[in-house]
Enzyme design. Structure first.
Site, PDB file in Angstrom:
ATOM      1  N   PRO A 136      -1.201  14.004  28.687  1.00  0.00           N
ATOM      2  CA  PRO A 136      -1.776  15.442  28.939  1.00  0.00           C
ATOM      3  C   PRO A 136      -2.857  14.958  30.171  1.00  0.00           C
ATOM      4  CG  PRO A 136      -1.450  15.363  26.692  1.00  0.00           C
ATOM      5  CD  PRO A 136      -1.222  14.025  27.137  1.00  0.00           C
ATOM      6  N   GLY A 139      -1.053  11.143  34.616  1.00  0.00           N
ATOM      7  CA  GLY A 139       0.321  11.422  35.078  1.00  0.00           C
ATOM      8  C   GLY A 139       0.452  10.346  36.025  1.00  0.00           C
ATOM      9  N   TRP A 164       5.420  15.816  28.826  1.00  0.00           N
ATOM     10  CA  TRP A 164       6.316  15.695  29.573  1.00  0.00           C
ATOM     11  C   TRP A 164       7.487  14.642  29.456  1.00  0.00           C
ATOM     12  CZ3 TRP A 164       5.190  19.869  31.575  1.00  0.00           C
ATOM     13  CH2 TRP A 164       4.071  20.335  32.289  1.00  0.00           C
ATOM     14  N   THR A 166      11.137  13.842  28.701  1.00  0.00           N
ATOM     15  CA  THR A 166      12.601  14.190  28.422  1.00  0.00           C
ATOM     16  C   THR A 166      12.905  13.777  27.025  1.00  0.00           C
ATOM     17  OG1 THR A 166      12.525  14.020  30.759  1.00  0.00           O
ATOM     18  CG2 THR A 166      14.758  14.266  29.522  1.00  0.00           C
ATOM     19  N   ARG A 275      34.470  33.837  52.131  1.00  0.00           N
ATOM     20  CA  ARG A 275      33.663  35.189  52.571  1.00  0.00           C
ATOM     21  C   ARG A 275      34.099  35.365  54.113  1.00  0.00           C
ATOM     22  NH1 ARG A 275      30.991  39.636  50.744  1.00  0.00           N
ATOM     23  NH2 ARG A 275      29.203  40.158  51.667  1.00  0.00           N
ATOM     24  N   GLU A 370       9.334  10.613  37.606  1.00  0.00           N
ATOM     25  CA  GLU A 370       9.468   9.372  38.059  1.00  0.00           C
ATOM     26  C   GLU A 370       8.623   8.971  39.048  1.00  0.00           C
ATOM     27  OE1 GLU A 370      11.184   7.296  35.918  1.00  0.00           O
ATOM     28  OE2 GLU A 370      12.571   8.584  34.923  1.00  0.00           O
TER      29      GLU A 370
END
Length: 390
Positions: A136, A139, A164, A166, A275, A370
């Site tokens: 926290p 980082g 954070w 994953t 389109r 990363e």
């Protein structure tokens, strides 16, 4: 007029085995991942069964030694697999990269006994890993981490929180960086922590702008005990282990970014071909043609950049600067390309009826994970100019 629309990516693969591997991945993607990607991302569903299938298929172990259950594949091949997975669904591509990152410490720095005991299950046993470095309050300044591991007899006791993460709360094992000595980078060690360890808990997943199917959560260590033989490498070696893992992990993120950008371009090409406005296909309008030309050029450049870095890694050459460059360029390009894809689809691009709005939201994350792209610029500049003056 020649047929207009997305074309299959031409792969430069070193062996027939690698070509067969990519064919397997493309078949798996079309059958198992792509059909439900949009719906599952919308509902935030994590595809754990897909990761079990990837493990059973040998796709979660590609760059590691076959002696421990790996695939003996060079990074050049592994990253192209990650790109294919990310193009189908970024949650799967990113998850594969994170799992590979979580295995790196043990595979590269563990003892022969540790690797023999743990790696086969980590690589091919249906397990899923997570990597615990950020906190926290730390980082980008990872060396200031506060989570502490204290020796108590034959165990280490870990106290602190990681952020954070994953696969946080879902992982079967965590590679954890914790402080075992004085402040600074030299006081950090690495540990392999089972996901079901007593006193290990996780918070509710973060509510993210994108990548909603990929759980990201804080993980808490409230006196988690791990045997002393689960410390990886020497005491105090953890920060070097973490940096080594991140160098390789950045290439995984670069490959994910290229895959996501390719998916956005393919969606835009299909739309432009189908389109019509003013009685002509949108593909006929020069302004839009120039946009897709720029998008395709950035994708090809990014792919060449990450593959060049991978080949340096495979050859045993230094690749830290090249990995940072690949991560920086590819993720910035993915943000631009997905944004342009939304613009090319006009109002439809801004709706959830088409996937490009999801691609744009997902791309933002890749500029952060990363190591932020500002950190990548610091890594590159230091390699070119040396450390900053005090």
């Amino acid at each position: 007029m020649p047929e207009f629309g997305p074309q299959p990516v031409e792969r430069e693969l070193p062996t027939e085995e690698a070509r067969d591997l990519l064919a397997l991945v493309r078949e798996l993607v079309q059958r198992e991942i792509r059909p439900t990607a949009g719906e599952e991302e919308e509902t935030g569903r994590f595809p754990r069964e897909i990761f079990r299938l990837l493990s059973e298929s040998g796709l979660l172990s590609l760059p590691y030694e076959s002696a421990y259950g790996g695939g003996d594949q060079p990074y050049e091949v592994y990253l192209q697999v990650v790109e294919e997975l990310a193009a189908a669904r970024l949650t799967v591509g990113l998850g594969t990269s994170v799992h590979t990152l979580a295995c790196h410490a043990l595979a590269e720095f563990g003892s022969k006994e540790q690797r023999a005991e743990h790696l086969p299950a980590m690589l091919g046993g249906g397990l899923l890993g997570a990597y615990c470095l950020s906190e926290p309050s730390s980082g980008s300044d990872a060396a200031s981490l506060r989570t502490r591991a204290t020796r108590d007899g034959d165990d280490w006791v870990i106290e602190g929180s990681k952020a954070w993460i994953t696969h946080g709360g879902l992982a079967d094992f965590y590679t954890v960086l914790a402080r075992t000595g004085a402040p600074g980078a030299r006081g950090i060690s690495a540990f392999l922590v089972p996901g079901d360890a007593p006193a290990l808990t996780s918070a509710e997943p973060e509510r993210k702008m994108g990548l909603r199917g990929s759980p990201t959560a804080q993980v808490h260590f409230d006196g988690v005990r791990v045997p002393a033989d689960r410390r990886i490498g020497d005491e105090g070696q953890g920060f070097a282990i973490a940096l080594s893992a991140l160098e390789s992990g950045r290439l995984g993120i670069a490959a994910c970014a290229v895959g996501l950008a390719q998916a956005a371009l393919d969606e835009a090409l299909t739309y432009l071909a189908e389109r019509k406005q003013f009685g002509r296909p949108l593909a006929d309008f020069q302004g839009l043609r120039f946009m897709v030309a720029d998008m395709a050029t950035q994708i090809e450049t990014g792919r060449a950049l990450y593959l060049a870095a991978a080949r340096r890694r495979d050859a045993g050459k230094p690749f830290s600067r090249q990995a940072a460059m690949a991560k920086l360029f590819c993720t910035d390009a993915a943000m631009r390309i997905t944004t342009d894809a939304v613009q090319l689809l006009g109002g439809y691009g801004y709706t959830t009826d088409f996937p490009v709005e999801r691609f744009m939201r997902d791309a933002k994350c890749l500029q952060i994970v990363e190591g932020t792209n500002q950190i990548q610029r610091m890594v590159i500049a230091r390699d070119l100019l040396g450390p900053e003056s005090d």
